[in-house]
Design a protein around this motif. Structure first.
Motif, PDB file in Angstrom:
ATOM      1  N   ASP A 392      -2.568 -59.363  13.347  1.00  0.00           N
ATOM      2  CA  ASP A 392      -3.025 -60.195  14.464  1.00  0.00           C
ATOM      3  C   ASP A 392      -3.479 -59.332  15.639  1.00  0.00           C
ATOM      4  OD1 ASP A 392      -2.379 -62.414  12.968  1.00  0.00           O
ATOM      5  OD2 ASP A 392      -0.437 -62.733  13.940  1.00  0.00           O
ATOM      6  N   PHE A 393      -2.708 -58.267  15.906  1.00  0.00           N
ATOM      7  CA  PHE A 393      -3.083 -57.399  17.007  1.00  0.00           C
ATOM      8  C   PHE A 393      -4.434 -56.729  16.769  1.00  0.00           C
ATOM      9  CE2 PHE A 393      -3.207 -52.894  18.357  1.00  0.00           C
ATOM     10  CZ  PHE A 393      -3.469 -53.105  19.713  1.00  0.00           C
ATOM     11  N   ILE A 394      -4.652 -56.221  15.553  1.00  0.00           N
ATOM     12  CA  ILE A 394      -5.904 -55.517  15.266  1.00  0.00           C
ATOM     13  C   ILE A 394      -7.099 -56.453  15.356  1.00  0.00           C
ATOM     14  CG2 ILE A 394      -7.210 -54.403  13.402  1.00  0.00           C
ATOM     15  CD1 ILE A 394      -5.359 -52.537  14.956  1.00  0.00           C
ATOM     16  N   LYS A 402     -12.938 -53.275  20.842  1.00  0.00           N
ATOM     17  CA  LYS A 402     -13.803 -52.564  19.883  1.00  0.00           C
ATOM     18  C   LYS A 402     -13.117 -51.322  19.289  1.00  0.00           C
ATOM     19  CE  LYS A 402     -17.055 -55.443  20.965  1.00  0.00           C
ATOM     20  NZ  LYS A 402     -17.279 -56.627  20.107  1.00  0.00           N
ATOM     21  N   VAL A 403     -11.825 -51.422  19.062  1.00  0.00           N
ATOM     22  CA  VAL A 403     -11.066 -50.354  18.409  1.00  0.00           C
ATOM     23  C   VAL A 403     -10.260 -50.980  17.278  1.00  0.00           C
ATOM     24  CG1 VAL A 403      -9.206 -48.653  18.653  1.00  0.00           C
ATOM     25  CG2 VAL A 403     -10.912 -48.915  20.469  1.00  0.00           C
ATOM     26  N   SER A 404     -10.206 -50.300  16.119  1.00  0.00           N
ATOM     27  CA  SER A 404      -9.453 -50.840  14.990  1.00  0.00           C
ATOM     28  C   SER A 404      -8.635 -49.759  14.310  1.00  0.00           C
ATOM     29  CB  SER A 404     -10.403 -51.500  13.978  1.00  0.00           C
ATOM     30  OG  SER A 404     -11.279 -50.534  13.423  1.00  0.00           O
ATOM     31  N   ALA A 405      -7.604 -50.200  13.612  1.00  0.00           N
ATOM     32  CA  ALA A 405      -6.763 -49.342  12.773  1.00  0.00           C
ATOM     33  C   ALA A 405      -6.313 -50.201  11.594  1.00  0.00           C
ATOM     34  CB  ALA A 405      -5.578 -48.811  13.568  1.00  0.00           C
ATOM     35  N   ILE A 406      -5.567 -49.632  10.677  1.00  0.00           N
ATOM     36  CA  ILE A 406      -5.123 -50.405   9.514  1.00  0.00           C
ATOM     37  C   ILE A 406      -3.722 -50.938   9.762  1.00  0.00           C
ATOM     38  CG2 ILE A 406      -4.652 -50.405   7.046  1.00  0.00           C
ATOM     39  CD1 ILE A 406      -6.660 -48.339   6.594  1.00  0.00           C
ATOM     40  N   PRO A 407      -3.510 -52.257   9.674  1.00  0.00           N
ATOM     41  CA  PRO A 407      -2.162 -52.810   9.810  1.00  0.00           C
ATOM     42  C   PRO A 407      -1.305 -52.489   8.596  1.00  0.00           C
ATOM     43  CG  PRO A 407      -3.742 -54.550   9.299  1.00  0.00           C
ATOM     44  CD  PRO A 407      -4.544 -53.299   9.515  1.00  0.00           C
ATOM     45  N   GLY A 408      -0.001 -52.373   8.820  1.00  0.00           N
ATOM     46  CA  GLY A 408       0.913 -51.932   7.775  1.00  0.00           C
ATOM     47  C   GLY A 408       0.963 -52.807   6.549  1.00  0.00           C
ATOM     48  N   ILE A 409       0.687 -54.097   6.697  1.00  0.00           N
ATOM     49  CA  ILE A 409       0.790 -55.014   5.569  1.00  0.00           C
ATOM     50  C   ILE A 409      -0.126 -54.615   4.414  1.00  0.00           C
ATOM     51  CG2 ILE A 409      -0.957 -56.621   6.424  1.00  0.00           C
ATOM     52  CD1 ILE A 409       0.842 -58.909   5.445  1.00  0.00           C
ATOM     53  N   GLN A 410      -1.215 -53.930   4.718  1.00  0.00           N
ATOM     54  CA  GLN A 410      -2.157 -53.541   3.667  1.00  0.00           C
ATOM     55  C   GLN A 410      -1.599 -52.463   2.741  1.00  0.00           C
ATOM     56  OE1 GLN A 410      -6.264 -52.964   4.646  1.00  0.00           O
ATOM     57  NE2 GLN A 410      -6.216 -54.416   6.349  1.00  0.00           N
ATOM     58  N   PHE A 411      -0.522 -51.813   3.154  1.00  0.00           N
ATOM     59  CA  PHE A 411       0.088 -50.764   2.333  1.00  0.00           C
ATOM     60  C   PHE A 411       1.293 -51.275   1.544  1.00  0.00           C
ATOM     61  CE2 PHE A 411      -1.856 -48.861   6.075  1.00  0.00           C
ATOM     62  CZ  PHE A 411      -2.682 -47.905   5.503  1.00  0.00           C
ATOM     63  N   SER A 412       1.585 -52.551   1.674  1.00  0.00           N
ATOM     64  CA  SER A 412       2.775 -53.133   1.068  1.00  0.00           C
ATOM     65  C   SER A 412       2.409 -54.022  -0.107  1.00  0.00           C
ATOM     66  CB  SER A 412       3.553 -53.948   2.114  1.00  0.00           C
ATOM     67  OG  SER A 412       4.578 -54.714   1.498  1.00  0.00           O
ATOM     68  N   TYR A 413       2.956 -53.745  -1.275  1.00  0.00           N
ATOM     69  CA  TYR A 413       2.707 -54.566  -2.461  1.00  0.00           C
ATOM     70  C   TYR A 413       3.234 -55.982  -2.275  1.00  0.00           C
ATOM     71  CZ  TYR A 413       2.961 -56.235  -7.284  1.00  0.00           C
ATOM     72  OH  TYR A 413       2.824 -56.973  -8.435  1.00  0.00           O
ATOM     73  N   SER A 417       5.941 -55.261   5.927  1.00  0.00           N
ATOM     74  CA  SER A 417       5.618 -54.160   6.852  1.00  0.00           C
ATOM     75  C   SER A 417       4.511 -54.554   7.821  1.00  0.00           C
ATOM     76  CB  SER A 417       5.227 -52.899   6.064  1.00  0.00           C
ATOM     77  OG  SER A 417       6.266 -52.498   5.204  1.00  0.00           O
ATOM     78  N   HIS A 418       4.600 -55.773   8.345  1.00  0.00           N
ATOM     79  CA  HIS A 418       3.560 -56.262   9.249  1.00  0.00           C
ATOM     80  C   HIS A 418       3.593 -55.579  10.608  1.00  0.00           C
ATOM     81  CE1 HIS A 418       6.996 -58.769  10.491  1.00  0.00           C
ATOM     82  NE2 HIS A 418       6.429 -58.745  11.675  1.00  0.00           N
ATOM     83  N   ASN A 419       4.734 -54.962  10.961  1.00  0.00           N
ATOM     84  CA  ASN A 419       4.876 -54.383  12.305  1.00  0.00           C
ATOM     85  C   ASN A 419       4.595 -52.882  12.325  1.00  0.00           C
ATOM     86  OD1 ASN A 419       7.404 -54.249  10.808  1.00  0.00           O
ATOM     87  ND2 ASN A 419       8.280 -53.324  12.641  1.00  0.00           N
ATOM     88  N   PHE A 420       3.495 -52.477  11.676  1.00  0.00           N
ATOM     89  CA  PHE A 420       3.101 -51.073  11.655  1.00  0.00           C
ATOM     90  C   PHE A 420       1.580 -50.972  11.761  1.00  0.00           C
ATOM     91  CE2 PHE A 420       7.076 -51.215   9.280  1.00  0.00           C
ATOM     92  CZ  PHE A 420       7.795 -50.158   9.824  1.00  0.00           C
ATOM     93  N   LEU A 421       1.127 -49.808  12.226  1.00  0.00           N
ATOM     94  CA  LEU A 421      -0.290 -49.459  12.225  1.00  0.00           C
ATOM     95  C   LEU A 421      -0.445 -48.041  11.717  1.00  0.00           C
ATOM     96  CD1 LEU A 421      -1.402 -50.618  15.807  1.00  0.00           C
ATOM     97  CD2 LEU A 421      -1.693 -51.899  13.667  1.00  0.00           C
ATOM     98  N   CYS A 441      -3.709 -47.909  22.992  1.00  0.00           N
ATOM     99  CA  CYS A 441      -2.422 -48.021  23.677  1.00  0.00           C
ATOM    100  C   CYS A 441      -2.497 -49.037  24.823  1.00  0.00           C
ATOM    101  CB  CYS A 441      -1.974 -46.664  24.211  1.00  0.00           C
ATOM    102  SG  CYS A 441      -1.483 -45.485  22.941  1.00  0.00           S
ATOM    103  N   LYS A 442      -3.587 -48.992  25.566  1.00  0.00           N
ATOM    104  CA  LYS A 442      -3.793 -49.957  26.646  1.00  0.00           C
ATOM    105  C   LYS A 442      -3.823 -51.376  26.089  1.00  0.00           C
ATOM    106  CE  LYS A 442      -7.249 -51.367  30.090  1.00  0.00           C
ATOM    107  NZ  LYS A 442      -8.599 -51.075  30.655  1.00  0.00           N
ATOM    108  N   ALA A 443      -4.566 -51.555  25.007  1.00  0.00           N
ATOM    109  CA  ALA A 443      -4.663 -52.873  24.388  1.00  0.00           C
ATOM    110  C   ALA A 443      -3.312 -53.325  23.848  1.00  0.00           C
ATOM    111  CB  ALA A 443      -5.702 -52.824  23.264  1.00  0.00           C
ATOM    112  N   LEU A 444      -2.573 -52.403  23.268  1.00  0.00           N
ATOM    113  CA  LEU A 444      -1.272 -52.741  22.699  1.00  0.00           C
ATOM    114  C   LEU A 444      -0.307 -53.201  23.781  1.00  0.00           C
ATOM    115  CD1 LEU A 444       0.440 -52.890  20.165  1.00  0.00           C
ATOM    116  CD2 LEU A 444       0.903 -50.432  20.385  1.00  0.00           C
ATOM    117  N   LEU A 445      -0.290 -52.496  24.914  1.00  0.00           N
ATOM    118  CA  LEU A 445       0.578 -52.894  26.016  1.00  0.00           C
ATOM    119  C   LEU A 445       0.202 -54.279  26.531  1.00  0.00           C
ATOM    120  CD1 LEU A 445       2.849 -52.147  27.985  1.00  0.00           C
ATOM    121  CD2 LEU A 445       1.102 -51.116  29.456  1.00  0.00           C
TER     122      LEU A 445
END
Length: 457
Positions: A392-394, A402-413, A417-421, A441-445
């Motif tokens: 949701d955050f991403i 206009k910044v993205s990263a991979i959320p943790g859920i994509q690494f979980s079978y 692990s939804h609370n990771f980036l 970091c600004k966006a996350l805060l």
């Protein structure tokens, strides 16, 4: 009637504008691949190596490089690769233990097809390389079983319990080639996505577990040489399965390597380092024998890259560049990451794993936390039940910043692990990384504060 969607695309990350790492309108911190500022060096390096190799072919006059090669891969290439890896690992690598592949993904596919029971079990860490999971799902008779992690490292106590249950309940098809009923897929050095490295004591124990239960441990060793400390990188897990050990049982660990991260993904060159019993099975493999070496011409060019020390010198340059990028990224995180988030600084590789708030957490910008606590701790009561979903955050961050990263859920079978980036240092220059991580970091805060429940006592 079914149709084929085949739009004009230039690279793997093309298509969706937000995820296109070449799109200058947004910054994608997701991609674990080198960027154009690094790949530009390949033009001169590959040309020099190609000219060197083709001149040698012309001089000999047999043109074996354009013939079917031997099953294990070009002899000279494996000889030079063994010398190169021995120097860089600080640990011996033998030519005869190497089988050449078209990269680590191809090596993994060969292992699944060749030495693992067709109805076997694939153990994976709770979070792991997401595209490996996609590969495993294409083998429907094999069970995928996740293993819990502690402090971003596999929990070996839990692994032993799960392993015993699966072994007891299974009826696996094994023979003289399908010699393992199960495999444990892991990235023990500079893990993807967590960036962690399995400690030596855990390496020894994992080898003991594999021997005792007759399973194969497949190590995705594509990041090992990208070590940013002094001296040699951490010992690869393969070296702990020592043939001189009295408890050695024929070899239960495989090291699956590649040049994709230390030269170019497009080269499609990799290797499997394995014990004699596994290597001999590969040498009788129908697919490898029919192909006559899977990348024979490229192996000749790689041979010259190694003989001329081109790869050696380029690796030194890459390590320095990536070391600077990691330092810049971590410096920004230390200053700007919200107090309720955390990360462990890796010693090498591509990735930094961000822990987002989960549960009852007080959260402020790091530099403001102490001041705010001192001023308000007797005047305010904080009931901050923060549970940040990375996906949701991403989505929000892509739209707003206009910044993205991979959320943790994509690494979980299991879709956890939804609370990771995961952030990557691979593609962008350090200046772009610095600006993008500050923005993240600004966006996350801001996002966390929007989800806070803060009330006056």
């Amino acid at each position: 009637m079914e149709t084929i969607d085949d739009p004009y695309l230039r690279h793997l990350f093309d298509g969706e504008p937000v995820f296109n790492v070449y799109n200058k309108q947004a910054t994608n911190l997701s991609v674990g691949a080198p960027g154009p500022d690094l790949l530009q060096h390949c033009v001169g390096m590959i040309k020099k190596a190609t000219d060197h190799r083709l001149e040698a072919e012309k001089k000999e006059g047999k043109y074996y490089l354009f013939q079917y090669g031997i099953t294990a891969g070009l002899w000279e290439c494996r000889e030079e690769l063994a010398k190169f890896l021995t120097r860089r690992y600080g640990d011996p690598v033998k030519r005869e233990n190497l089988i050449l592949t078209c990269g680590a993904s191809h090596g993994l596919q060969l292992l699944l097809n060749t030495v693992l029971s067709p109805n076997g079990v694939i153990f994976v860490e709770e979070v792991t390389y997401m595209i490996a999971l996609d590969a495993f799902k294409q083998f429907p008779l094999m069970r995928i079983v996740p293993i819990p992690m502690k402090n971003d490292i596999v929990d070996l106590n839990a692994f032993e319990k799960v392993l015993a249950e699966e072994k007891q309940n299974g009826n696996f098809l094994t023979n003289e080639q399908k010699i393992f009923w199960a495999m444990f897929y892991t990235i023990p050095t500079f893990h993807n996505p967590t960036g962690t490295t399995l400690p030596p004591a855990s390496c020894k124990r994992l080898v003991e577990i594999a021997r005792r239960n007759s399973i194969m441990v497949v190590c995705d060793d594509v990041y090992n040489l990208l070590y940013y400390g002094d001296g040699f990188p951490p010992r690869r897990l393969f070296s702990y399965d020592d043939p001189t050990d009295p408890e050695y049982k024929g070899g239960h660990v495989v090291s699956n390597g590649s040049l994709s991260k230390i030269l170019s993904p497009a080269i499609r060159f990799g290797w499997i380092e394995c014990s004699p019993r596994v290597a001999n099975i590969f040498k009788t493999s129908g697919i490898l024998r029919s192909g006559g070496a899977v990348n024979h011409y490229v192996s000749g060019v790689v041979t010259s890259l190694l003989q001329l020390n081109i790869q050696e010198n380029y690796l030194d340059k890459l390590i320095q560049i990536y070391k600077e990028r990691l330092s810049v990224l971590c410096s920004v995180l230390d200053r700007c990451l919200p107090q309720c988030c955390s990360y462990q600084r890796p010693e090498g590789g591509y990735f930094v794993w961000i822990h987002l708030p989960l549960g009852n957490t007080i959260c402020f910008h790091r530099r403001l936390f102490d001041v705010i606590t001192e001023i308000y701790n007797t005047k305010w009561k904080f009931n901050l039940f923060i549970d940040i979903n990375g996906s949701d955050f991403i989505k929000w961050c892509q739209k707003e910043y206009k910044v993205s990263a991979i959320p943790g859920i994509q690494f979980s079978y299991l879709g956890r692990s939804h609370n990771f980036l995961r952030l990557s240092i691979g593609f962008h220059r350090k200046e772009v990384l610095e600006a993008a991580v500050k923005t993240l970091c600004k966006a996350l805060l801001e996002y966390i504060n929007k989800n806070n429940d803060c009330t006056k006592s």
